[in-house]
Design an enzyme around this catalytic site. Structure first.
Site, short mmCIF file in Angstrom:
data_model
loop_
_atom_site.label_atom_id
_atom_site.label_comp_id
_atom_site.label_asym_id
_atom_site.label_seq_id
_atom_site.Cartn_x
_atom_site.Cartn_y
_atom_site.Cartn_z
N HIS A 66 0.83 -1.20 0.00
CA HIS A 66 0.00 0.00 0.00
C HIS A 66 0.87 1.25 0.00
O HIS A 66 1.91 1.32 0.67
CB HIS A 66 -0.95 0.02 1.20
CG HIS A 66 -0.29 -0.03 2.54
ND1 HIS A 66 0.08 1.11 3.24
CD2 HIS A 66 0.05 -1.07 3.33
CE1 HIS A 66 0.62 0.76 4.40
NE2 HIS A 66 0.62 -0.55 4.48
N ASP A 68 -0.59 4.25 0.80
CA ASP A 68 -1.12 5.20 1.78
C ASP A 68 -0.42 5.03 3.12
O ASP A 68 0.08 3.95 3.47
CB ASP A 68 -2.64 5.04 1.94
CG ASP A 68 -3.06 3.65 2.40
OD1 ASP A 68 -2.49 2.66 1.91
OD2 ASP A 68 -3.97 3.56 3.26
N GLU A 133 -5.15 0.80 2.62
CA GLU A 133 -4.86 -0.21 3.62
C GLU A 133 -4.93 0.36 5.02
O GLU A 133 -5.41 -0.29 5.95
CB GLU A 133 -3.48 -0.82 3.38
CG GLU A 133 -3.24 -2.15 4.11
CD GLU A 133 -2.77 -1.99 5.55
OE1 GLU A 133 -2.85 -2.99 6.31
OE2 GLU A 133 -2.31 -0.90 5.92
#
Length: 375
Positions: A66, A68, A133
């Site tokens: 991920h 993020d 996530e």
């Protein structure tokens, strides 16, 4: 092999606080496209996802992660700007350095080196990257997996880049995760004046005996792979704010982290049976965050373990402890999943960091795993 340092610097400099991607995946797609990957940007709601694949044959090995990151917290507690990568004292500092932009950079560098070394490699190589996530995880990996499943796609091996290491790179890999079952319970009473309790029904008093029993319960004993199932209250709220009012309702948030010895159905049945036995009037909104999954020792675990040992001299412990990961979604279409990434001691904290040595070793560990599984 190209260094992972340059790429992880570029990723950290993009402030991709969940669900924002901030251009990270476009950067990855540019690099991967140049290496012969077909890249698809999949947008669901506010979430950006990347599915990049090279090859059409089996087996299919997928790197998953991920872009993020969690919010920074108080900026004045950081020694340097969290989105300006800084190297000092043998470490790289910045939000996402350990969780998990270093792993993503290592994925890409390892994939590039593997393709250059073996342009006619067997099987296929893919990356599944999301920006959802650290958030609610409803428009990220789970949606991509649903799409792949609808297309009849199967993944044979998956390496999730979550920071699995404890004290040194590769000392632990996750070969499974517990399930997560949450609930929000509302207990009904009758609001009234504290001086006239016979005209009211206090939901706090009604729940208290059941709550004590639930907190003391043994849900299962776990097994050789999973610790025992646990139940925890995360929040409880009742009252109007006035000290002379018996509340009419109580709200309780709770969570099970459960092993393969229990199921969603059995936990719900046992939980609600306790409440009914104590005469509690209740409703519950249940949310299954993920079922437990486990990868036994086999091709993937052995290949990753050999690669770790070859570069660090360590034999990794296998563990299913900790929180959840997107592996719980990928398990729907993949029988073998492991998590391997940097030391997790600073994740989600201020001054998050990763050892510079990791940026050299992790891509090589991933590369040796590719060599073993996609000869």
């Amino acid at each position: 092999m190209r260094s992972a340092r340059e790429l992880v610097h570029q990723l950290i400099a993009r402030p991709s606080v969940t669900p924002e991607d901030a251009g990270c995946q476009a950067l990855l797609a540019q690099r991967l496209s140049a290496a012969g990957f077909h890249c698809e940007s999949l947008r669901f709601g506010e979430v950006t996802n990347l599915w990049a694949r090279r090859g059409a044959a089996r087996p299919l090995l997928c790197f998953a992660g991920h872009t993020d990151v969690v919010p920074t917290g108080p900026l004045d507690h950081w020694q340097s700007d969290p989105f300006v990568p800084v190297e000092r004292d043998g470490r790289l500092y910045g939000r996402g350095a350990a969780d998990m932009k270093s792993s993503i950079a290592a994925f890409v560098v390892a994939a590039e080196a593997f393709v250059e070394e073996r342009p006619q490699h067997q099987g296929s190589l893919a990356l599944l990257i999301t920006s959802d996530e650290e958030g609610p995880s409803v428009d990220g990996t789970v949606r991509v997996v649903e799409r792949l499943k609808a297309q009849g796609e199967r993944i044979d091996y998956c390496i999730v880049g979550e920071p699995s290491s404890v004290a040194s790179l590769g000392d632990m890999i996750k070969n499974g995760r517990r399930g997560s079952l949450s609930g929000r319970m509302t207990v009904r009473g009758v609001q009234g004046h504290v001086a006239y309790p016979h005209l009211a029904r206090n939901p706090i008093h009604a729940l208290a005996p059941a709550l004590a029993e639930l907190a003391a319960m043994s849900w299962d004993a776990g097994n050789a792979h999973f610790p025992a199932t646990t139940w925890q209250v995360s929040n409880i709220h009742a009252g109007t704010g006035a000290g002379n009012v018996i509340p009419g309702t109580l709200q309780l948030d709770f969570n099970f982290r459960f092993s393969t010895e229990s199921t969603e159905a059995t936990l719900r049945e046992r939980f609600e049976a306790v409440l009914r036995r104590h005469g509690v009037e209740f409703t519950i909104d249940w949310v299954l965050g993920g079922r437990p999954f486990l990868t036994q020792r086999g091709e993937l675990v052995d290949a990753v373990s050999r690669a770790i040992h070859g570069h660090t001299g360590r034999t990794p412990d296998l563990s299913t402890t900790g929180g959840t990961s997107d592996g719980r979604f990928i398990a729907e279409i993949c029988p073998q999943i492991v998590e391997l990434g940097p030391v997790n001691a600073s994740i989600h904290q201020v001054n998050e960091h990763v050892a510079l040595e990791t940026l050299d070793l992790l891509p090589r560990i991933y590369l040796d795993t590719l060599r073993a599984l996609l000869p």
